[in-house]
Design a protein around this motif. Structure first.
Motif, short mmCIF file in Angstrom:
data_model
loop_
_atom_site.label_atom_id
_atom_site.label_comp_id
_atom_site.label_asym_id
_atom_site.label_seq_id
_atom_site.Cartn_x
_atom_site.Cartn_y
_atom_site.Cartn_z
N GLU A 22 -8.76 12.71 -8.23
CA GLU A 22 -7.62 12.75 -9.15
C GLU A 22 -6.87 11.42 -9.23
O GLU A 22 -6.49 10.98 -10.32
CB GLU A 22 -6.66 13.85 -8.73
CG GLU A 22 -5.50 14.03 -9.68
CD GLU A 22 -4.61 15.19 -9.29
OE1 GLU A 22 -4.05 15.82 -10.20
OE2 GLU A 22 -4.47 15.46 -8.08
N ALA A 23 -6.65 10.77 -8.10
CA ALA A 23 -5.79 9.59 -8.10
C ALA A 23 -6.37 8.45 -8.96
O ALA A 23 -5.64 7.79 -9.69
CB ALA A 23 -5.57 9.10 -6.67
N ASP A 24 -7.69 8.29 -8.88
CA ASP A 24 -8.31 7.18 -9.62
C ASP A 24 -9.78 7.53 -9.88
O ASP A 24 -10.67 7.13 -9.14
CB ASP A 24 -8.22 5.89 -8.80
CG ASP A 24 -8.58 4.65 -9.61
OD1 ASP A 24 -9.30 4.78 -10.61
OD2 ASP A 24 -8.15 3.54 -9.22
N PRO A 25 -10.04 8.28 -10.95
CA PRO A 25 -11.42 8.69 -11.24
C PRO A 25 -12.38 7.51 -11.37
O PRO A 25 -13.53 7.60 -10.95
CB PRO A 25 -11.30 9.48 -12.54
CG PRO A 25 -9.90 9.98 -12.55
CD PRO A 25 -9.09 8.90 -11.90
N ALA A 26 -11.92 6.42 -11.96
CA ALA A 26 -12.80 5.26 -12.14
C ALA A 26 -13.18 4.65 -10.79
O ALA A 26 -14.35 4.26 -10.58
CB ALA A 26 -12.12 4.21 -13.01
N LEU A 27 -12.23 4.57 -9.86
CA LEU A 27 -12.54 4.07 -8.52
C LEU A 27 -13.51 5.01 -7.82
O LEU A 27 -14.47 4.56 -7.17
CB LEU A 27 -11.26 3.94 -7.70
CG LEU A 27 -11.45 3.62 -6.21
CD1 LEU A 27 -12.15 2.29 -6.02
CD2 LEU A 27 -10.09 3.64 -5.49
N PHE A 28 -13.27 6.31 -7.96
CA PHE A 28 -14.17 7.29 -7.33
C PHE A 28 -15.58 7.13 -7.88
O PHE A 28 -16.56 7.18 -7.13
CB PHE A 28 -13.63 8.70 -7.58
CG PHE A 28 -14.33 9.76 -6.78
CD1 PHE A 28 -14.10 9.89 -5.43
CD2 PHE A 28 -15.22 10.63 -7.39
CE1 PHE A 28 -14.74 10.88 -4.69
CE2 PHE A 28 -15.86 11.62 -6.67
CZ PHE A 28 -15.62 11.74 -5.31
N ARG A 29 -15.71 6.91 -9.18
CA ARG A 29 -17.03 6.71 -9.79
C ARG A 29 -17.69 5.45 -9.22
O ARG A 29 -18.91 5.45 -8.94
CB ARG A 29 -16.90 6.61 -11.30
CG ARG A 29 -18.19 6.18 -12.02
CD ARG A 29 -19.31 7.22 -11.85
NE ARG A 29 -20.54 6.79 -12.45
CZ ARG A 29 -20.87 7.02 -13.74
NH1 ARG A 29 -20.05 7.65 -14.55
NH2 ARG A 29 -22.02 6.60 -14.20
N ARG A 30 -16.92 4.38 -9.04
CA ARG A 30 -17.50 3.16 -8.48
C ARG A 30 -17.99 3.39 -7.05
O ARG A 30 -19.05 2.88 -6.65
CB ARG A 30 -16.48 2.02 -8.51
CG ARG A 30 -16.20 1.50 -9.91
CD ARG A 30 -15.50 0.15 -9.88
NE ARG A 30 -14.19 0.21 -9.23
CZ ARG A 30 -13.06 0.51 -9.87
NH1 ARG A 30 -13.08 0.82 -11.16
NH2 ARG A 30 -11.91 0.50 -9.21
N GLN A 31 -17.25 4.18 -6.30
CA GLN A 31 -17.67 4.49 -4.93
C GLN A 31 -18.97 5.30 -4.93
O GLN A 31 -19.85 5.06 -4.09
CB GLN A 31 -16.56 5.25 -4.21
CG GLN A 31 -15.32 4.41 -3.94
CD GLN A 31 -14.14 5.23 -3.45
OE1 GLN A 31 -14.07 6.44 -3.67
NE2 GLN A 31 -13.21 4.57 -2.78
#
Length: 251
Positions: free
Chosen positions: A41-50
């Motif tokens: 939730e906090a940062d979907p784009a960061l989660f996707r990069r991870q």
């Protein structure tokens, strides 16, 4: 057919940080993860990069039903960011449930509206069950029948462990909803009365006869399998034993 195998990150929520778990899961042989709110939730784009950095996909994610009803565009955006196909509401809080068929038909209708909006963006909605959907209502029907009965567009992530806990037969449910099942959760349960790890266990270590269910998996429309454990004391042991068992089973 060998199924893609995803790991439900809720299983290891008590062992943060989640980002460090991703390469470990990849090394075990997992193809994907299935996150729950608030993991992404906090940062979907960061989660996707991870996920990308770990070499893992996201086929679907758990989300609140209220989000599908009140903020559909937001969650559809998240799905596209994560590269996910399935938006999966998994629960109705106990205090909100009503023991009437009309109430559960209403849940099904909310899912149907969400599924229609998702379809406009080539995405899909699937319901994830717990045990309460399998307890008979006063009229003899079951909530699951009403939840899935309002629209063929609403798919099903079937959780075999919760069905077993409810005293129902996952084999019958796999057959009844074969053409609606998008993914299969292979949650296993220890014998009733087991206290350790809240009575859940690694896939293959419990009481469910997976060898008997596996042929039924192949008769469904499911395109992947998901491992989950609600409260493991050792998440890596659970994750590894489960995927090894599925591999040995030929899935």
């Amino acid at each position: 057919m060998n199924y893609k195998i995803a790991y439900q990150l809720y299983s290891s929520r008590n062992f943060p940080p989640l980002a460090t778990q991703l390469p470990i899961l990849k090394s075990m042989g997992y193809d994907a993860i299935e996150p729950w709110l608030p993991a992404y939730e906090a940062d979907p784009a960061l989660f996707r990069r991870q996920l990308d950095d770990a070499g893992l996909a996201c086929f679907g994610f758990h989300m609140p039903l209220t989000g599908l009803v009140n903020e559909p565009a937001r969650y559809l955006d998240i799905a596209e960011t994560l590269g996910a196909t399935y938006l999966i509401p998994p629960f109705v809080p106990k205090e909100e449930r009503r023991e009437t068929s009309d109430f559960w038909k209403g849940i099904g209708n909310k899912l149907a509206v969400g599924a229609d909006k998702a379809a406009e963006r080539d995405l899909k909605v699937a319901w994830h069950n717990h045990d309460f959907e399998y307890f008979a209502l006063p009229d003899g029907s079951r909530p699951i029948e009403h939840i899935l009965g309002q629209s063929e567009a609403v798919l099903f992530e079937i959780d075999c462990g919760w069905i077993t806990r409810a005293g129902a037969d996952p084999a019958l449910e796999l057959q009844q909803y074969a053409d609606r099942i998008a993914c299969i959760q292979v949650k296993d349960t220890a014998p009733l009365g087991t206290v350790e790890d809240d009575g859940w266990t690694a896939t293959g270590d419990g009481i469910i006869d997976w060898a008997a269910l596996a042929p039924l998996f192949r008769k469904t429309t499911a395109d992947h399998i998901v491992t989950e454990h609600d409260n493991p004391s050792d998440w890596q042991r659970f994750a590894l034993r489960s995927i090894d068992y599925l591999s040995n089973l030929g899935l």
